[in-house]
Design a protein around this motif. Structure first.
Motif, short mmCIF file in Angstrom:
data_model
loop_
_atom_site.label_atom_id
_atom_site.label_comp_id
_atom_site.label_asym_id
_atom_site.label_seq_id
_atom_site.Cartn_x
_atom_site.Cartn_y
_atom_site.Cartn_z
N VAL A 7 -17.54 16.86 -37.62
CA VAL A 7 -17.46 17.03 -36.16
C VAL A 7 -16.36 16.14 -35.59
CG1 VAL A 7 -18.70 16.64 -34.00
CG2 VAL A 7 -19.86 17.76 -35.90
N LYS A 8 -16.36 14.90 -36.03
CA LYS A 8 -15.38 13.92 -35.54
C LYS A 8 -13.96 14.37 -35.86
CE LYS A 8 -14.56 9.17 -36.55
NZ LYS A 8 -15.11 7.95 -37.11
N ASP A 9 -13.73 14.84 -37.09
CA ASP A 9 -12.40 15.30 -37.49
C ASP A 9 -11.97 16.52 -36.68
OD1 ASP A 9 -12.27 13.29 -39.38
OD2 ASP A 9 -12.83 14.59 -41.06
N LEU A 10 -12.90 17.42 -36.41
CA LEU A 10 -12.58 18.60 -35.63
C LEU A 10 -12.16 18.23 -34.21
CD1 LEU A 10 -12.41 21.67 -35.34
CD2 LEU A 10 -14.85 21.67 -34.83
N VAL A 11 -12.92 17.34 -33.59
CA VAL A 11 -12.60 16.91 -32.23
C VAL A 11 -11.25 16.19 -32.19
CG1 VAL A 11 -13.30 15.39 -30.35
CG2 VAL A 11 -14.99 16.84 -31.46
N LEU A 12 -11.03 15.30 -33.12
CA LEU A 12 -9.76 14.57 -33.15
C LEU A 12 -8.59 15.51 -33.43
CD1 LEU A 12 -10.79 11.29 -35.02
CD2 LEU A 12 -10.31 11.59 -32.58
N GLY A 13 -8.83 16.53 -34.23
CA GLY A 13 -7.80 17.50 -34.54
C GLY A 13 -7.41 18.35 -33.33
N GLU A 16 -4.46 17.06 -29.69
CA GLU A 16 -3.08 17.44 -29.36
C GLU A 16 -3.05 18.76 -28.59
OE1 GLU A 16 1.06 18.50 -31.68
OE2 GLU A 16 -0.44 17.30 -32.71
N ASP A 17 -3.89 19.72 -29.00
CA ASP A 17 -3.93 21.00 -28.30
C ASP A 17 -4.49 20.85 -26.89
OD1 ASP A 17 -2.73 22.63 -30.25
OD2 ASP A 17 -4.61 22.79 -31.35
N PHE A 18 -5.45 19.96 -26.70
CA PHE A 18 -5.96 19.69 -25.36
C PHE A 18 -4.84 19.19 -24.45
CE2 PHE A 18 -10.36 19.83 -26.86
CZ PHE A 18 -11.03 20.30 -25.73
N GLU A 23 -1.94 19.43 -19.93
CA GLU A 23 -0.82 18.72 -19.32
C GLU A 23 0.47 19.51 -19.29
OE1 GLU A 23 -0.47 14.80 -20.99
OE2 GLU A 23 -2.56 14.29 -20.49
N LYS A 24 0.63 20.42 -20.25
CA LYS A 24 1.89 21.16 -20.34
C LYS A 24 1.72 22.64 -20.05
CE LYS A 24 3.58 17.80 -23.64
NZ LYS A 24 3.97 17.55 -25.02
N GLY A 25 0.47 23.10 -19.94
CA GLY A 25 0.21 24.50 -19.62
C GLY A 25 0.48 25.48 -20.75
N ASN A 26 0.46 25.01 -21.98
CA ASN A 26 0.71 25.85 -23.14
C ASN A 26 -0.50 26.75 -23.39
OD1 ASN A 26 0.79 26.78 -25.87
ND2 ASN A 26 2.32 25.20 -26.34
N GLN A 27 -0.34 28.06 -23.17
CA GLN A 27 -1.45 29.01 -23.29
C GLN A 27 -1.94 29.16 -24.74
OE1 GLN A 27 -3.01 30.38 -20.54
NE2 GLN A 27 -1.65 28.90 -19.54
N VAL A 33 -7.75 25.64 -28.59
CA VAL A 33 -8.85 24.80 -28.09
C VAL A 33 -10.14 25.61 -28.03
CG1 VAL A 33 -9.74 23.61 -26.04
CG2 VAL A 33 -7.42 23.16 -26.81
N ARG A 34 -10.04 26.83 -27.50
CA ARG A 34 -11.24 27.68 -27.40
C ARG A 34 -11.82 27.96 -28.79
NH1 ARG A 34 -10.69 32.76 -25.41
NH2 ARG A 34 -12.89 32.75 -24.92
N LYS A 35 -10.97 28.26 -29.77
CA LYS A 35 -11.44 28.52 -31.13
C LYS A 35 -12.09 27.27 -31.72
CE LYS A 35 -10.14 29.81 -35.80
NZ LYS A 35 -11.13 28.91 -36.36
N GLY A 36 -11.43 26.13 -31.52
CA GLY A 36 -11.97 24.88 -32.04
C GLY A 36 -13.31 24.54 -31.42
N MET A 37 -13.45 24.80 -30.13
CA MET A 37 -14.72 24.52 -29.46
C MET A 37 -15.82 25.47 -29.95
SD MET A 37 -14.09 21.86 -27.82
CE MET A 37 -15.58 21.68 -26.88
N GLN A 38 -15.47 26.70 -30.27
CA GLN A 38 -16.44 27.63 -30.84
C GLN A 38 -16.88 27.15 -32.22
OE1 GLN A 38 -17.81 30.32 -29.27
NE2 GLN A 38 -19.17 30.48 -31.01
N ASP A 39 -15.93 26.67 -33.02
CA ASP A 39 -16.25 26.11 -34.33
C ASP A 39 -17.18 24.90 -34.17
OD1 ASP A 39 -14.62 28.03 -35.47
OD2 ASP A 39 -12.94 26.66 -35.80
#
Length: 58
Positions: A7-13, A16-18, A23-27, A33-39
């Motif tokens: 869990v910790k590794d997934l969140v830390l990974g 950068e995408d967050f 902050e940069k609006g990268n879609q 991020v959405r895929k990672g949060m589903q995982d």
């Protein structure tokens, strides 16, 4: 405790995408991020079930 590390590794990974999304609006980063949060949700559900089973067994 390896599940916690997972869990910790997934969140830390995802950090950068967050940053890229918020902050940069990268879609594309938002999609990652959405895929990672589903995982994360699926892993959390598995952990909840594992804990419940252990609790009930002993």
């Amino acid at each position: 405790m390896s599940r916690f590390s997972e869990v910790k590794d997934l969140v830390l990974g995802l950090e950068e995408d967050f940053v890229k999304f918020y902050e940069k609006g990268n879609q594309a980063a938002g999609t990652r991020v959405r895929k990672g949060m589903q995982d994360l949700k699926n892993i959390a559900q598995d952990i909840r079930k594992e804990v419940q089973d252990k609790k009930n067994a002993g």
